[in-house]
Motif scaffolding. Structure first.
Motif, PDB file in Angstrom:
ATOM      1  N   GLY A 165       0.811  -1.204   0.000  1.00  0.00           N
ATOM      2  CA  GLY A 165       0.000   0.000   0.000  1.00  0.00           C
ATOM      3  C   GLY A 165       0.847   1.257   0.000  1.00  0.00           C
ATOM      4  O   GLY A 165       2.086   1.214   0.023  1.00  0.00           O
ATOM      5  N   LEU A 166       0.158   2.409   0.004  1.00  0.00           N
ATOM      6  CA  LEU A 166       0.851   3.693  -0.044  1.00  0.00           C
ATOM      7  C   LEU A 166       0.678   4.525   1.213  1.00  0.00           C
ATOM      8  O   LEU A 166       1.408   5.496   1.418  1.00  0.00           O
ATOM      9  CB  LEU A 166       0.356   4.508  -1.255  1.00  0.00           C
ATOM     10  N   LEU A 167      -0.275   4.167   2.055  1.00  0.00           N
ATOM     11  CA  LEU A 167      -0.633   5.024   3.171  1.00  0.00           C
ATOM     12  C   LEU A 167      -0.343   4.415   4.535  1.00  0.00           C
ATOM     13  O   LEU A 167      -0.431   5.108   5.546  1.00  0.00           O
ATOM     14  CB  LEU A 167      -2.122   5.397   3.086  1.00  0.00           C
ATOM     15  N   ARG A 168       0.011   3.147   4.578  1.00  0.00           N
ATOM     16  CA  ARG A 168       0.184   2.475   5.866  1.00  0.00           C
ATOM     17  C   ARG A 168       1.566   2.701   6.468  1.00  0.00           C
ATOM     18  O   ARG A 168       1.736   2.625   7.684  1.00  0.00           O
ATOM     19  CB  ARG A 168      -0.063   0.965   5.713  1.00  0.00           C
ATOM     20  N   GLU A 169       2.568   2.947   5.622  1.00  0.00           N
ATOM     21  CA  GLU A 169       3.943   3.065   6.107  1.00  0.00           C
ATOM     22  C   GLU A 169       4.586   4.332   5.551  1.00  0.00           C
ATOM     23  O   GLU A 169       4.525   4.581   4.342  1.00  0.00           O
ATOM     24  CB  GLU A 169       4.776   1.848   5.690  1.00  0.00           C
ATOM     25  N   ASP A 196      -5.423   0.214   1.927  1.00  0.00           N
ATOM     26  CA  ASP A 196      -5.131   1.565   2.417  1.00  0.00           C
ATOM     27  C   ASP A 196      -6.331   2.242   3.067  1.00  0.00           C
ATOM     28  O   ASP A 196      -6.178   3.230   3.794  1.00  0.00           O
ATOM     29  CB  ASP A 196      -4.608   2.428   1.265  1.00  0.00           C
ATOM     30  N   ARG A 197      -7.537   1.754   2.793  1.00  0.00           N
ATOM     31  CA  ARG A 197      -8.772   2.248   3.414  1.00  0.00           C
ATOM     32  C   ARG A 197      -9.010   3.737   3.155  1.00  0.00           C
ATOM     33  O   ARG A 197      -9.683   4.428   3.920  1.00  0.00           O
ATOM     34  CB  ARG A 197      -8.769   1.964   4.915  1.00  0.00           C
ATOM     35  N   PRO A 199      -9.631   5.017  -0.594  1.00  0.00           N
ATOM     36  CA  PRO A 199      -9.504   4.751  -2.031  1.00  0.00           C
ATOM     37  C   PRO A 199      -9.242   5.988  -2.876  1.00  0.00           C
ATOM     38  O   PRO A 199      -8.449   5.935  -3.819  1.00  0.00           O
ATOM     39  CB  PRO A 199     -10.842   4.100  -2.396  1.00  0.00           C
ATOM     40  N   ALA A 200      -9.881   7.104  -2.541  1.00  0.00           N
ATOM     41  CA  ALA A 200      -9.665   8.303  -3.339  1.00  0.00           C
ATOM     42  C   ALA A 200      -8.210   8.770  -3.226  1.00  0.00           C
ATOM     43  O   ALA A 200      -7.563   9.100  -4.234  1.00  0.00           O
ATOM     44  CB  ALA A 200     -10.621   9.408  -2.897  1.00  0.00           C
ATOM     45  N   ARG A 201      -7.689   8.794  -2.008  1.00  0.00           N
ATOM     46  CA  ARG A 201      -6.303   9.224  -1.808  1.00  0.00           C
ATOM     47  C   ARG A 201      -5.328   8.271  -2.489  1.00  0.00           C
ATOM     48  O   ARG A 201      -4.376   8.706  -3.154  1.00  0.00           O
ATOM     49  CB  ARG A 201      -6.014   9.306  -0.306  1.00  0.00           C
ATOM     50  N   HIS A 202      -5.535   6.974  -2.312  1.00  0.00           N
ATOM     51  CA  HIS A 202      -4.651   5.979  -2.926  1.00  0.00           C
ATOM     52  C   HIS A 202      -4.609   6.158  -4.442  1.00  0.00           C
ATOM     53  O   HIS A 202      -3.525   6.239  -5.047  1.00  0.00           O
ATOM     54  CB  HIS A 202      -5.129   4.568  -2.572  1.00  0.00           C
ATOM     55  N   LEU A 203      -5.774   6.220  -5.065  1.00  0.00           N
ATOM     56  CA  LEU A 203      -5.818   6.311  -6.527  1.00  0.00           C
ATOM     57  C   LEU A 203      -5.344   7.668  -7.029  1.00  0.00           C
ATOM     58  O   LEU A 203      -4.739   7.761  -8.113  1.00  0.00           O
ATOM     59  CB  LEU A 203      -7.221   6.003  -7.024  1.00  0.00           C
ATOM     60  N   ASP A 204      -5.585   8.724  -6.272  1.00  0.00           N
ATOM     61  CA  ASP A 204      -5.052  10.028  -6.676  1.00  0.00           C
ATOM     62  C   ASP A 204      -3.529  10.006  -6.698  1.00  0.00           C
ATOM     63  O   ASP A 204      -2.895  10.580  -7.596  1.00  0.00           O
ATOM     64  CB  ASP A 204      -5.544  11.115  -5.719  1.00  0.00           C
ATOM     65  N   LEU A 205      -2.924   9.326  -5.712  1.00  0.00           N
ATOM     66  CA  LEU A 205      -1.463   9.209  -5.699  1.00  0.00           C
ATOM     67  C   LEU A 205      -0.961   8.398  -6.889  1.00  0.00           C
ATOM     68  O   LEU A 205       0.001   8.789  -7.563  1.00  0.00           O
ATOM     69  CB  LEU A 205      -1.008   8.560  -4.384  1.00  0.00           C
ATOM     70  N   VAL A 206      -1.607   7.256  -7.161  1.00  0.00           N
ATOM     71  CA  VAL A 206      -1.169   6.392  -8.266  1.00  0.00           C
ATOM     72  C   VAL A 206      -1.306   7.115  -9.596  1.00  0.00           C
ATOM     73  O   VAL A 206      -0.361   7.170 -10.406  1.00  0.00           O
ATOM     74  CB  VAL A 206      -1.977   5.077  -8.266  1.00  0.00           C
ATOM     75  N   PHE A 207      -2.457   7.678  -9.856  1.00  0.00           N
ATOM     76  CA  PHE A 207      -2.672   8.353 -11.141  1.00  0.00           C
ATOM     77  C   PHE A 207      -1.863   9.643 -11.225  1.00  0.00           C
ATOM     78  O   PHE A 207      -1.428  10.044 -12.320  1.00  0.00           O
ATOM     79  CB  PHE A 207      -4.162   8.617 -11.354  1.00  0.00           C
ATOM     80  N   GLU A 226     -19.371  -5.710  -4.292  1.00  0.00           N
ATOM     81  CA  GLU A 226     -19.662  -4.289  -4.436  1.00  0.00           C
ATOM     82  C   GLU A 226     -18.445  -3.425  -4.139  1.00  0.00           C
ATOM     83  O   GLU A 226     -18.256  -2.358  -4.732  1.00  0.00           O
ATOM     84  CB  GLU A 226     -20.813  -3.896  -3.504  1.00  0.00           C
ATOM     85  N   LEU A 227     -17.601  -3.871  -3.210  1.00  0.00           N
ATOM     86  CA  LEU A 227     -16.407  -3.103  -2.877  1.00  0.00           C
ATOM     87  C   LEU A 227     -15.469  -3.034  -4.079  1.00  0.00           C
ATOM     88  O   LEU A 227     -14.919  -1.975  -4.399  1.00  0.00           O
ATOM     89  CB  LEU A 227     -15.701  -3.726  -1.677  1.00  0.00           C
TER      90      LEU A 227
END
Length: 414
Positions: A165-169, A196-197, A199-207, A226-227
């Protein structure tokens, strides 16, 4: 080069001329012109032209593995008890506790696995390289070294992959950015909701990193129902907003067909509109999107082996023909057309994801990749038909990359 007496996709015997790394000519095989006297010039061969005796074998496009973790391989090492537990984070920690203690150094393991993949007929590889606060760029550099070592035998793209992940560490985003600056071809993401719990932040960082470094995106998605649909919709939103059509791949995504028929149809139509590709590793999972529907809608689909007998799983043997059998088996395919479609996914399907100008599959009956002008990344394999080759997975193989023989009988040349 002249390849004599082969059966392209199992059709009638042909002689295939290769020039400058591409297929230049296909002619009906002429047995009378075969095996000329040593003192006589071969009427079908130009001066200085190499010849391959196809011996009636099948001619197929070479395999394309678009989802493999070369950096976690244990191919060639002794079998060990599986110590992983449930859930992605638990598996990440199990890998982290063990990968440095393998019997041989990581660069040697990575190179040996890539060598074996090429020897079995895979000349296009898209590999993950884990980057995180624990390993830094160490695993990434081992994959890059193998890519450079075998540059004349295969095309390798490297995905800088934040497995943890990108936000845990702390430091995760910085090391991912560093890998992209060091030459990674693709930026990866993983389970934006569950891991990362945010999703918006994670994907904003990746993109955001994809936009900064002008690279493609590959999202690992293990999330259920659904998730998983929710995360996929966020990926689609960003693909559209940033104009990244044709530059995004969803990997695994094996629960997207589990919600409803209407949702499956909507996702497939969205993938087709945005040219988002899918990469599967042929899991035995219910609720997957239909390969037939994906093909008929023009969605690119590729195949990979995932981990290679590593700390995540004891499966994987470097043979994508073997994984093609698994894809057909887990999907319940019996008709020749559908089993051969799995073979097309494992070859040209993956090649179209790697973006080397390969043709795209237009449906389950399409068998591209062996026409005049196509790239001469090829594999000759024994088998009565393409379906029988998938069932038997013979060892009599000749592998060509850019019109040059790079492997014979499951051993590398050169």
């Amino acid at each position: 080069m002249l390849i004599r007496n082969v059966r392209p996709w199992g059709t009638a015997a042909a002689d295939v001329r290769v020039l400058d790394g591409r297929i230049a000519e296909l002619l009906p095989h002429d047995p009378a012109a075969q095996a000329p006297l040593e003192s006589s010039p071969d009427p079908m061969t130009s001066p200085g032209e190499d010849r391959i005796d196809g011996r009636g074998r099948l001619l197929l496009p070479a395999f394309s593995d678009v989802h493999v973790h070369l950096d976690s391989t244990r191919i060639g090492l002794p079998f060990r008890p599986h110590t992983g537990g449930p859930g992605v984070w638990t598996m990440v920690m199990n890998d982290r506790a063990n990968w440095r203690d393998a019997e041989v150094p990581l660069p040697e393991r990575v190179a040996g696995t890539l060598e074996r993949m090429i020897a079995h007929g895979t000349t296009r590889v898209r590999s993950y390289a884990q980057v995180d606060a624990d390993c830094g760029l160490e695993r990434f550099e081992a994959v890059i070294a193998a890519k450079e070592r075998f540059a004349g035998h295969a095309d390798v793209q490297v995905i800088a992959f934040p497995q943890a992940g990108l936000l845990r560490e702390p430091g995760s985003v910085e090391v991912l950015d560093a890998a992209l600056s060091a030459g990674a071809d693709v930026v990866g993401g993983i389970d934006p909701c569950q891991l990362d719990r945010d999703p918006a932040r994670h994907l904003d960082l990746v993109f955001g990193l994809a936009e900064k470094h002008q690279v493609e995106v590959d999202i690992h998605l293990h999330e259920p129902g659904e998730l998983g649909v929710f995360s996929t919709e966020l990926v689609m939103e960003r693909t559209r907003a940033l104009g990244m059509q044709g530059k995004v791949t969803m990997s695994h995504a094996y629960s997207l067909g589990s919600v409803s028929d209407a949702t499956s149809r909507r996702l497939i139509d969205g993938f087709a509109e945005l040219d988002i590709a899918l990469a599967t590793v042929a899991p035995a999972a219910a609720g997957q999107l239909s390969l037939v529907d994906l093909a008929e809608s023009g969605v690119r689909v590729g195949l990979g082996e995932d981990g290679q007998r590593d700390y995540w799983s004891p499966y994987g043997n470097c043979d994508l023909l073997d994984r093609t059998w698994q894809l057909a088996f887990t999907r319940g395919f019996r008709r020749d057309e559908l089993i051969e479609h799995c073979l097309a996914i494992a070859t040209i399907g993956g090649a179209s994801i790697m973006g080397d100008g390969s043709p795209r599959l237009t449906g389950v009956a399409d068998r591209p990749g062996l026409a005049v002008g196509d790239r001469a990344d090829l594999v000759l394999v024994d088998g009565e038909t393409p379906t029988s080759a998938v069932m038997d997975r013979g060892a009599d193989r000749t592998v060509l990359h850019d019109g040059r023989v790079v492997a014979e009988g499951l051993r590398l040349i050169g």
